[in-house]
Design a protein around this motif. Structure first.
Motif, PDB file in Angstrom:
ATOM      1  N   HIS A  27     -46.252 -31.853 -73.670  1.00 55.67           N
ATOM      2  CA  HIS A  27     -45.243 -32.326 -72.604  1.00 55.67           C
ATOM      3  C   HIS A  27     -45.120 -31.307 -71.289  1.00 55.67           C
ATOM      4  O   HIS A  27     -45.671 -29.952 -71.819  1.00 55.67           O
ATOM      5  CB  HIS A  27     -43.874 -32.340 -73.163  1.00 55.67           C
ATOM      6  N   ASN A  48     -40.883 -31.244 -66.793  1.00 51.95           N
ATOM      7  CA  ASN A  48     -40.047 -32.569 -66.368  1.00 51.95           C
ATOM      8  C   ASN A  48     -40.102 -33.664 -67.568  1.00 51.95           C
ATOM      9  O   ASN A  48     -39.449 -34.516 -67.142  1.00 51.95           O
ATOM     10  CB  ASN A  48     -40.436 -32.873 -65.039  1.00 51.95           C
ATOM     11  N   GLU A  49     -40.643 -33.462 -68.497  1.00 52.60           N
ATOM     12  CA  GLU A  49     -40.680 -34.397 -69.633  1.00 52.60           C
ATOM     13  C   GLU A  49     -39.654 -33.986 -70.825  1.00 52.60           C
ATOM     14  O   GLU A  49     -39.937 -34.517 -71.780  1.00 52.60           O
ATOM     15  CB  GLU A  49     -42.106 -34.767 -70.190  1.00 52.60           C
ATOM     16  N   LEU A  50     -39.270 -32.970 -70.586  1.00 46.41           N
ATOM     17  CA  LEU A  50     -38.400 -32.348 -71.532  1.00 46.41           C
ATOM     18  C   LEU A  50     -36.981 -32.454 -70.978  1.00 46.41           C
ATOM     19  O   LEU A  50     -36.493 -32.254 -70.102  1.00 46.41           O
ATOM     20  CB  LEU A  50     -38.562 -30.908 -72.082  1.00 46.41           C
ATOM     21  N   SER A  51     -35.891 -32.365 -72.063  1.00 46.61           N
ATOM     22  CA  SER A  51     -34.471 -32.181 -71.662  1.00 46.61           C
ATOM     23  C   SER A  51     -34.197 -30.896 -71.244  1.00 46.61           C
ATOM     24  O   SER A  51     -34.996 -29.904 -71.724  1.00 46.61           O
ATOM     25  CB  SER A  51     -33.596 -32.498 -72.936  1.00 46.61           C
ATOM     26  N   ARG A  77     -43.980 -31.150 -79.208  1.00 48.28           N
ATOM     27  CA  ARG A  77     -43.809 -31.227 -77.695  1.00 48.28           C
ATOM     28  C   ARG A  77     -44.754 -30.342 -77.233  1.00 48.28           C
ATOM     29  O   ARG A  77     -44.704 -30.040 -75.893  1.00 48.28           O
ATOM     30  CB  ARG A  77     -42.462 -30.770 -77.010  1.00 48.28           C
ATOM     31  N   GLN A 137     -34.394 -28.377 -74.574  1.00 49.94           N
ATOM     32  CA  GLN A 137     -35.910 -28.315 -74.948  1.00 49.94           C
ATOM     33  C   GLN A 137     -36.381 -27.450 -73.812  1.00 49.94           C
ATOM     34  O   GLN A 137     -37.140 -26.482 -74.336  1.00 49.94           O
ATOM     35  CB  GLN A 137     -36.584 -29.532 -74.673  1.00 49.94           C
TER      36      GLN A 137
END
Ligand code: ADP
Ligand code: ADP
Length: 233
Positions: free
Chosen positions: A139, A142-145, A136, A148
């Protein structure tokens, strides 16, 4: 020797007419590689103590030895230096830079440490790999949970190889399953040799620690080994 050695520490906030006695004489010794949960009701002094432990603020009176160095009297520059060297912070709200990638967020503390870009990126990638985010790196937050994002924040806290990790409600914004994953990472960090101190309201989270310190009205209410963990191991 204790990595943290606190004697009769007080903190009073001077609010003009009134004084708030946030800490009223705390004694606390924490050995290298301990795993401590700090609990207590709202207003009991947890954040104040964490700020002092993390060298973000100085006490009103008392002594704080961090790795044998007296930090109670340090000026802001000395505090910043010892903080960068010894302490990694993890927050409830992650505090990542939204426009920076995972790799950039984690490499940032190494800029201040004066490392060359190549080495910064290599070190950041290694520590991200160790928290399970090796895939990741590019990333953005805002593209991670949520889980994460907190792992990115943990990697950022670790990248300078600090002795102590201070985590303030690190699972406060996470669901139960994700919280457990994050707590497993802290356990891993402790097993690898760090001292871990975390503030939590949640008994289930505190159960992961080996020792539980409870504050009330700026004093230590209790300081006990976590019998649950001791019995299981
Ligand atoms: P906790 O983290 O356990 O909720 P805090 O350390 O935040 O407790 O607060 C302890 C006491 O100190 C509270 O009465 C709070 O209102 C007061 N306090 C905390 N920070 C400040 C500050 N910067 N200025 C004035 N009072 C403060
Ligand atoms: P979780 O169920 O663990 O909270 P999510 O369902 O939020 O995870 O995300 C699943 C995967 O999709 C994650 O590995 C994450 O990296 C990726 N992802 C989530 N949101 C985005 C996004 N906006 N852009 C790109 N990838 C994303």
């Amino acid at each position: 020797a204790a990595v943290i050695d606190i004697n009769d520490l007080t903190k009073t906030y001077d609010m003009g007419q009134t004084k708030v006695h946030a800490l009223r004489g705390i004694d606390l010794q924490i050995q290298t590689n301990e795993y401590v949960a700090l609990m207590g009701p709202s207003g009991s002094g947890k954040s104040t103590l964490m700020n002092l432990l993390g060298c973000l603020d100085t006490p009103t009176s008392g002594r704080y030895l961090l790795d044998g160095k007296d930090v109670s009297m340090m000026d802001d520059t000395e505090l910043a230096n010892i903080r960068n060297e010894k302490i990694g912070f993890v927050f409830q709200t992650f505090n990542l830079l939204p426009r920076q990638t995972t790799l950039e967020n984690v490499a940032l503390p190494l800029v201040y440490a004066g490392l060359a870009k190549r080495e910064r990126q290599q070190r950041a990638a290694e520590v991200l790999d160790s928290v399970g985010l090796g895939d990741r790196l590019d990333h953005r937050p805002n593209e991670l949970s949520g889980g994460q994002r907190q792992r990115v924040a943990i990697a950022r806290a670790l990248v300078n190889r600090p002795a102590i990790i201070l985590a303030d409600e690190p699972t406060g914004n996470l669901d139960t399953k994700t919280s457990i994953e994050i707590m497993e990472i802290f356990e891993d960090i402790q097993r690898r040799g760090n001292t871990v101190i975390l503030v939590t309201h949640e008994p289930d989270i505190a159960e992961h620690a080996h020792r539980i310190v409870r504050l009330r009205d700026g004093e230590t209410e209790s300081d006990e080994p976590n019998e649950h963990i001791i019995r299981a191991s």
